[in-house]
Design an enzyme around this catalytic site. Structure first.
Site, PDB file in Angstrom:
ATOM      1  CG  HIS A  19      26.809  -8.790  14.350  1.00 25.90           C
ATOM      2  ND1 HIS A  19      26.304  -9.739  15.183  1.00 25.90           N
ATOM      3  CD2 HIS A  19      25.733  -8.134  13.827  1.00 25.90           C
ATOM      4  CE1 HIS A  19      24.978  -9.672  15.185  1.00 25.90           C
ATOM      5  NE2 HIS A  19      24.611  -8.712  14.364  1.00 25.90           N
ATOM      6  CG  HIS A  42      14.463  -5.469   9.365  1.00 27.13           C
ATOM      7  ND1 HIS A  42      14.715  -4.633   8.303  1.00 27.13           N
ATOM      8  CD2 HIS A  42      13.249  -6.024   9.128  1.00 27.13           C
ATOM      9  CE1 HIS A  42      13.692  -4.684   7.459  1.00 27.13           C
ATOM     10  NE2 HIS A  42      12.796  -5.523   7.932  1.00 27.13           N
ATOM     11  CD  GLU A 117      12.541  -5.588  16.215  1.00 32.39           C
ATOM     12  OE1 GLU A 117      13.554  -5.750  15.511  1.00 32.39           O
ATOM     13  OE2 GLU A 117      11.560  -6.372  16.164  1.00 32.39           O
ATOM     14  CG  ASP A 163      19.766  -8.726   9.686  1.00 31.94           C
ATOM     15  OD1 ASP A 163      19.580  -9.724   8.976  1.00 31.94           O
ATOM     16  OD2 ASP A 163      20.188  -8.783  10.867  1.00 31.94           O
TER      17      ASP A 163
HETATM   18  N1  SAM Z   1      19.840  -6.842  12.793  1.00 28.33           N
HETATM   19  C1  SAM Z   1      19.739  -7.619  14.011  1.00 28.33           C
HETATM   20  C2  SAM Z   1      21.128  -8.035  14.423  1.00 28.33           C
HETATM   21  O1  SAM Z   1      21.973  -8.301  13.552  1.00 28.33           O
HETATM   22  O2  SAM Z   1      21.408  -8.064  15.624  1.00 28.33           O
HETATM   23  C3  SAM Z   1      18.871  -8.831  13.855  1.00 28.33           C
HETATM   24  C4  SAM Z   1      17.556  -8.557  13.218  1.00 28.33           C
HETATM   25  S1  SAM Z   1      16.526  -9.938  13.021  1.00 28.33           S
HETATM   26  C5  SAM Z   1      17.250 -10.843  11.753  1.00 28.33           C
HETATM   27  C6  SAM Z   1      15.143  -9.217  12.234  1.00 28.33           C
HETATM   28  C7  SAM Z   1      14.310  -8.322  13.150  1.00 28.33           C
HETATM   29  O3  SAM Z   1      13.414  -7.568  12.336  1.00 28.33           O
HETATM   30  C8  SAM Z   1      13.425  -9.062  14.148  1.00 28.33           C
HETATM   31  O4  SAM Z   1      13.698  -8.586  15.437  1.00 28.33           O
HETATM   32  C9  SAM Z   1      11.990  -8.709  13.734  1.00 28.33           C
HETATM   33  O5  SAM Z   1      11.115  -8.547  14.834  1.00 28.33           O
HETATM   34  C10 SAM Z   1      12.192  -7.396  13.036  1.00 28.33           C
HETATM   35  N2  SAM Z   1      11.201  -7.030  11.984  1.00 28.33           N
HETATM   36  C11 SAM Z   1      10.493  -7.842  11.170  1.00 28.33           C
HETATM   37  N3  SAM Z   1       9.844  -7.113  10.247  1.00 28.33           N
HETATM   38  C12 SAM Z   1      10.151  -5.820  10.475  1.00 28.33           C
HETATM   39  C13 SAM Z   1       9.842  -4.600   9.826  1.00 28.33           C
HETATM   40  N4  SAM Z   1       9.046  -4.573   8.746  1.00 28.33           N
HETATM   41  N5  SAM Z   1      10.361  -3.454  10.307  1.00 28.33           N
HETATM   42  C14 SAM Z   1      11.161  -3.451  11.406  1.00 28.33           C
HETATM   43  N6  SAM Z   1      11.518  -4.595  12.066  1.00 28.33           N
HETATM   44  C15 SAM Z   1      11.017  -5.760  11.600  1.00 28.33           C
END
Ligand code: SAM
Length: 283
Positions: A19, A42, A117, A163
């Protein structure tokens, strides 16, 4: 299968690195005065309570942002910390922002954000946190295909954060494939890939393999940054994390160099904590 919830990990040492770097890059993109798109493939929920059951269960933020809070840090952390303070409306740390929240605070009127998401509950929260803002489009969709569909952006400038939770081993290859396709559509975008550093009995792990493939994709310049809070052999799970950035802002390496020693000092758990940075340019 979507079992990962970022609420368990919000504000940990990996979030701090990711971040802080995202804020530095978004600020740089904004300073140029030309519009840009922010794409978060993500996104997670956008905002997390550090007093939630999930957060208290793992205690990860105690080894991350809570160790930095209230300490004297170099100026290069000012904007990152200020965004957290503003969200909390005080010096008391109860809420921690996710990547879309951090970057959204750096956007100007002419900039746009596209947030993806998949998890139904996190999508609902994300939509609640950003749904009212017409410059931010929130979609419950796969971020990998979502990204492909929107490149190149009309602004011809974009910051893309990838991510994934890496719950499934195929996600490492999906990242490489996605970046490869994205560079074909939009070679000059700034792409940021987050990955974990995990001790797997000293075998070359999936993150290292992914990074070496990303290095072969022919981006004009790349920056790799790794930060670990303990030695590889001292920790059973995630001992650090990294970012691989394609087409990084020119000043990012210097900014990270300035701040990383403080992360090692405050977040390091053993004397093997450390960091490395590697910048490469195609000649
Ligand atoms: N980027 C966020 C942050 O730094 O605050 C954290 C993201 S977290 C590591 C990964 C997220 O991706 C989760 O909320 C999960 O539900 C979502 N996710 C998983 N596979 C996905 C996909 N194919 N496309 C979009 N979101 C996805």
């Amino acid at each position: 299968m979507l079992s990962y919830r970022h609420g368990f990990h919000a504000g940990n040492h990996a979030d701090v690195l990711k971040h802080w770097a995202c804020v530095l890059m978004a600020e740089y993109m904004g300073k140029k005065g030309k519009p840009f798109w922010y794409v978060d493939t993500h996104s997670g929920a956008g905002v997390y309570s550090l007093n939630s059951e999930e957060s208290l269960k793992t205690g990860e933020s105690k080894q991350g942002i809570e160790r930095l809070w209230g300490t004297a840090l170099p100026d290069v952390f000012d904007s990152y910390l200020e965004i957290i303070k503003q969200l909390n409306k005080s010096d008391q740390l109860k809420l921690y922002p996710g990547s879309p929240w951090f970057v959204a605070q750096c956007l100007e009127k002419q900039d746009r954000a596209r947030l993806f998401e998949l998890h139904p509950q996190d999508y609902k929260l994300l939509n609640r946190n950003f749904g009212g803002d017409r410059s931010i489009k929130v979609e419950q969709a796969d971020g990998f295909s979502g990204l492909k569909a929107i490149l190149p952006p009309p602004t011809k400038r974009a910051l893309v954060v990838i991510d994934p939770p890496y719950e499934q081993p195929k996600e490492y290859d999906l990242v490489v494939d996605n970046i490869k396709q994205s560079l074909k559509r939009f070679a000059t975008g700034v792409y940021v890939v987050w990955y974990p550093l995990i001790n797997r009995n000293n075998k070359q792990n999936a993150s290292e393999k992914m990074v070496s493939k990303l290095k072969q994709l022919g981006a004009k310049s790349t920056l790799e940054v790794n930060f670990w809070v303990s030695g590889k052999d001292e920790e059973a799970g995630m001992y650090g994390s990294g970012l691989f950035i394609l087409n990084p802002p020119w000043n990012l390496e210097g900014q990270l160099k300035e701040g990383l020693p403080s992360l090692v000092e405050h977040l390091g758990q053993t004397n093997k904590a450390g960091f490395n940075l590697e910048y490469k340019e195609l000649s």
